[in-house]
Design an enzyme around this catalytic site. Sequence first.
Site, PDB file in Angstrom:
ATOM      1  N   ASP A 192     -10.125  13.431  16.100  1.00 55.82           N
ATOM      2  CA  ASP A 192     -10.014  12.087  16.674  1.00 55.82           C
ATOM      3  C   ASP A 192     -11.197  11.809  17.603  1.00 55.82           C
ATOM      4  O   ASP A 192     -11.414  12.514  18.583  1.00 55.82           O
ATOM      5  CB  ASP A 192      -8.691  11.986  17.452  1.00 55.82           C
ATOM      6  CG  ASP A 192      -8.374  10.549  17.820  1.00 55.82           C
ATOM      7  OD1 ASP A 192      -9.213   9.908  18.497  1.00 55.82           O
ATOM      8  OD2 ASP A 192      -7.307  10.066  17.425  1.00 55.82           O
ATOM      9  N   LEU A 200     -15.964   3.268   9.344  1.00 57.71           N
ATOM     10  CA  LEU A 200     -15.838   4.513  10.105  1.00 57.71           C
ATOM     11  C   LEU A 200     -14.424   4.638  10.674  1.00 57.71           C
ATOM     12  O   LEU A 200     -14.124   4.115  11.746  1.00 57.71           O
ATOM     13  CB  LEU A 200     -16.871   4.552  11.244  1.00 57.71           C
ATOM     14  CG  LEU A 200     -18.331   4.243  10.861  1.00 57.71           C
ATOM     15  CD1 LEU A 200     -19.223   4.228  12.097  1.00 57.71           C
ATOM     16  CD2 LEU A 200     -18.845   5.256   9.845  1.00 57.71           C
ATOM     17  N   GLY A 201     -13.566   5.287   9.899  1.00 53.28           N
ATOM     18  CA  GLY A 201     -12.194   5.530  10.352  1.00 53.28           C
ATOM     19  C   GLY A 201     -11.974   7.029  10.377  1.00 53.28           C
ATOM     20  O   GLY A 201     -12.858   7.772  10.786  1.00 53.28           O
ATOM     21  N   GLU A 260      -7.941  -4.938   4.784  1.00 52.06           N
ATOM     22  CA  GLU A 260      -7.850  -4.684   3.345  1.00 52.06           C
ATOM     23  C   GLU A 260      -6.673  -5.429   2.721  1.00 52.06           C
ATOM     24  O   GLU A 260      -6.762  -5.903   1.588  1.00 52.06           O
ATOM     25  CB  GLU A 260      -7.713  -3.169   3.106  1.00 52.06           C
ATOM     26  CG  GLU A 260      -9.033  -2.447   3.336  1.00 52.06           C
ATOM     27  CD  GLU A 260      -8.876  -0.984   3.718  1.00 52.06           C
ATOM     28  OE1 GLU A 260      -8.378  -0.722   4.840  1.00 52.06           O
ATOM     29  OE2 GLU A 260      -9.254  -0.124   2.924  1.00 52.06           O
ATOM     30  N   ARG A 294      -2.372  -2.047  -3.725  1.00 52.23           N
ATOM     31  CA  ARG A 294      -3.581  -1.258  -3.570  1.00 52.23           C
ATOM     32  C   ARG A 294      -3.477  -0.052  -4.516  1.00 52.23           C
ATOM     33  O   ARG A 294      -2.487   0.674  -4.485  1.00 52.23           O
ATOM     34  CB  ARG A 294      -3.708  -0.768  -2.131  1.00 52.23           C
ATOM     35  CG  ARG A 294      -4.894   0.134  -1.973  1.00 52.23           C
ATOM     36  CD  ARG A 294      -4.888   0.831  -0.651  1.00 52.23           C
ATOM     37  NE  ARG A 294      -6.078   1.673  -0.553  1.00 52.23           N
ATOM     38  CZ  ARG A 294      -6.115   2.830   0.089  1.00 52.23           C
ATOM     39  NH1 ARG A 294      -5.045   3.267   0.704  1.00 52.23           N
ATOM     40  NH2 ARG A 294      -7.212   3.525   0.121  1.00 52.23           N
ATOM     41  N   ARG A 342     -13.146  15.880   6.926  1.00 49.42           N
ATOM     42  CA  ARG A 342     -13.898  16.171   5.694  1.00 49.42           C
ATOM     43  C   ARG A 342     -15.367  16.430   6.010  1.00 49.42           C
ATOM     44  O   ARG A 342     -15.936  15.768   6.883  1.00 49.42           O
ATOM     45  CB  ARG A 342     -13.799  15.006   4.708  1.00 49.42           C
ATOM     46  CG  ARG A 342     -12.408  14.752   4.226  1.00 49.42           C
ATOM     47  CD  ARG A 342     -12.376  13.604   3.217  1.00 49.42           C
ATOM     48  NE  ARG A 342     -11.089  12.955   3.246  1.00 49.42           N
ATOM     49  CZ  ARG A 342     -10.900  11.645   3.155  1.00 49.42           C
ATOM     50  NH1 ARG A 342     -11.927  10.826   2.999  1.00 49.42           N
ATOM     51  NH2 ARG A 342      -9.687  11.145   3.203  1.00 49.42           N
ATOM     52  N   HIS A 388     -12.981   2.942  -0.488  1.00 49.26           N
ATOM     53  CA  HIS A 388     -12.978   1.922   0.571  1.00 49.26           C
ATOM     54  C   HIS A 388     -13.576   0.599   0.066  1.00 49.26           C
ATOM     55  O   HIS A 388     -14.042  -0.219   0.861  1.00 49.26           O
ATOM     56  CB  HIS A 388     -13.813   2.351   1.802  1.00 49.26           C
ATOM     57  CG  HIS A 388     -13.253   3.482   2.598  1.00 49.26           C
ATOM     58  ND1 HIS A 388     -14.052   4.409   3.213  1.00 49.26           N
ATOM     59  CD2 HIS A 388     -11.969   3.817   2.913  1.00 49.26           C
ATOM     60  CE1 HIS A 388     -13.294   5.291   3.867  1.00 49.26           C
ATOM     61  NE2 HIS A 388     -12.023   4.948   3.694  1.00 49.26           N
ATOM     62  N   ASN A 415       0.882  -1.170   0.000  1.00 49.82           N
ATOM     63  CA  ASN A 415       0.000   0.000   0.000  1.00 49.82           C
ATOM     64  C   ASN A 415       0.923   1.223   0.000  1.00 49.82           C
ATOM     65  O   ASN A 415       1.444   1.625   1.027  1.00 49.82           O
ATOM     66  CB  ASN A 415      -0.892  -0.019   1.247  1.00 49.82           C
ATOM     67  CG  ASN A 415      -1.877   1.128   1.257  1.00 49.82           C
ATOM     68  OD1 ASN A 415      -1.820   2.028   0.411  1.00 49.82           O
ATOM     69  ND2 ASN A 415      -2.791   1.104   2.210  1.00 49.82           N
ATOM     70  N   ILE A 433     -13.252   3.658  14.340  1.00 52.41           N
ATOM     71  CA  ILE A 433     -14.416   3.994  15.160  1.00 52.41           C
ATOM     72  C   ILE A 433     -15.413   2.836  15.165  1.00 52.41           C
ATOM     73  O   ILE A 433     -15.913   2.427  16.216  1.00 52.41           O
ATOM     74  CB  ILE A 433     -15.097   5.285  14.636  1.00 52.41           C
ATOM     75  CG1 ILE A 433     -14.122   6.460  14.686  1.00 52.41           C
ATOM     76  CG2 ILE A 433     -16.375   5.583  15.410  1.00 52.41           C
ATOM     77  CD1 ILE A 433     -14.607   7.734  13.989  1.00 52.41           C
TER      78      ILE A 433
HETATM   79  P1  ADP Z   1      -7.662   5.564   9.142  1.00 50.75           P
HETATM   80  O1  ADP Z   1      -8.924   5.891   8.423  1.00 50.75           O
HETATM   81  O2  ADP Z   1      -6.661   6.665   9.080  1.00 50.75           O
HETATM   82  O3  ADP Z   1      -7.103   4.184   8.856  1.00 50.75           O
HETATM   83  P2  ADP Z   1      -8.635   4.476  11.668  1.00 50.75           P
HETATM   84  O4  ADP Z   1      -9.398   3.393  10.991  1.00 50.75           O
HETATM   85  O5  ADP Z   1      -7.573   4.073  12.626  1.00 50.75           O
HETATM   86  O6  ADP Z   1      -8.051   5.562  10.686  1.00 50.75           O
HETATM   87  O7  ADP Z   1      -9.701   5.381  12.471  1.00 50.75           O
HETATM   88  C1  ADP Z   1      -9.353   6.513  13.189  1.00 50.75           C
HETATM   89  C2  ADP Z   1     -10.493   6.844  14.137  1.00 50.75           C
HETATM   90  O8  ADP Z   1     -10.809   5.685  14.908  1.00 50.75           O
HETATM   91  C3  ADP Z   1     -10.183   7.943  15.112  1.00 50.75           C
HETATM   92  O9  ADP Z   1     -11.297   8.808  15.237  1.00 50.75           O
HETATM   93  C4  ADP Z   1      -9.923   7.215  16.422  1.00 50.75           C
HETATM   94  O10 ADP Z   1     -10.367   7.966  17.533  1.00 50.75           O
HETATM   95  C5  ADP Z   1     -10.740   5.960  16.286  1.00 50.75           C
HETATM   96  N1  ADP Z   1     -10.073   4.820  16.933  1.00 50.75           N
HETATM   97  C6  ADP Z   1      -9.032   4.140  16.451  1.00 50.75           C
HETATM   98  N2  ADP Z   1      -8.647   3.146  17.307  1.00 50.75           N
HETATM   99  C7  ADP Z   1      -9.459   3.246  18.379  1.00 50.75           C
HETATM  100  C8  ADP Z   1      -9.581   2.515  19.609  1.00 50.75           C
HETATM  101  N3  ADP Z   1      -8.782   1.495  19.909  1.00 50.75           N
HETATM  102  N4  ADP Z   1     -10.555   2.884  20.468  1.00 50.75           N
HETATM  103  C9  ADP Z   1     -11.366   3.899  20.164  1.00 50.75           C
HETATM  104  N5  ADP Z   1     -11.313   4.628  19.028  1.00 50.75           N
HETATM  105  C10 ADP Z   1     -10.378   4.315  18.135  1.00 50.75           C
END
Ligand code: ADP
Length: 351
Positions: free
Chosen positions: A256, A182-183, A337, A64, A214, A153, A7, A305
């Site tokens: 976050d 939901l990331g 992924e 990817r 965003r 995604h 990736n 999330i």
């Molecule tokens: P990306 O889209 O950059 O890969 P992630 O899938 O890690 O990001 O998602 C980031 C979001 O997920 C942030 O809002 C973070 O607060 C939440 N998050 C990530 N890991 C945890 C965890 N272990 N507990 C609670 N919230 C988390």
Amino acid sequence: MRILVINSGSSSIKYKLFFMPREVLLKKGLIEHIGERGSSVKDHYSGLKIILGKIDSVSAVGHRVVHGAEKFRKPVLIDSIVIRKIRQCSEIAPLHNPANLAGILACKKLLPGKPQVAIFDTAFHQTIPAFAYIYGLPYRYYERFGIRKYGFHGTSHEYVAGEAAKILKIPLEKLKIITCHLGNGCSISAVNKGKSVDTSMGFTPLEGLIMGTRCGDIDPALVTYIMHKERLDVHSMDNLLNKASGLKGISGISNDMRVLKSRLDAGNKRAKLAIDIFIYRIKKYIGAYAAIMNGLDALVFTAGIGENQKEIREKVCRDLFLHFKKMPKVLAIPTDEELMIARQTYKLIKG
Ligand code: ADP
């Protein structure tokens, strides 16, 4: 067979090495700061050389690639024609495709003769019907510039939909599933009988849900209105929508969710508002997607999330299914992924 999954981003390369078809993860890692001032890794070629120095042998590589536009509906073996087409797609994915391509070109040099496969984030959504992907703009923009909903995604939505079917022990072809990724970036997909029939991200990953930074769906007239009011140029406006909006922009605190949650618990009103809007938008999409599929068997949450924030899942689901004849199953499934890319690479090579 040992499959290396790459990736490749603009300044980083994430990798995982799998032993397939047993799906054993042999190694994983990340090379960062590629090409940055003061970094010892000057380009993707040097980065990949470091990675290959850490692993014994590779039978094939799965890459990817973010944008395949309408040119790629499924994984493909990479040759010079595919490289040319990925380059053509860079026009609508200028931040991502050139970085993905840099990884592909480095692998071609360092692993000559090894099969390389491209897996596109947009490919899974190529089954979305025209009435869902054409925007209410003059049709010539679709014909001339390829302006339409593509969705992103895709690898994650496809993976978790498949896993949900396995968990429920029901064939994917018999299920109506909504998948919520939901990331930092967030998107939601309607997956009917294993096929994506709609998704919230659009021509770019900006459309749809409220995300970390965003804005998701807004009145499009706001773009010119704000540009006029704040005297912003195109670049600054793009920055505002992509980097300063969403959870971060509404709360004025952070993108976050963990930080927002702790501020909400401490009584912060703007953190509460940001989270309320985030949840409301997800609910709205779930309702819409259940309507277009004429029902729902399973609702799946994934990514940072979706996998870890039980309270967010509970708030999204609260009273959501009261008027459903049949209660859908609600699942939290960790996305993978890279494993999906390894599976698809293996499948393509084995024919
Ligand atoms: P990306 O889209 O950059 O890969 P992630 O899938 O890690 O990001 O998602 C980031 C979001 O997920 C942030 O809002 C973070 O607060 C939440 N998050 C990530 N890991 C945890 C965890 N272990 N507990 C609670 N919230 C988390």
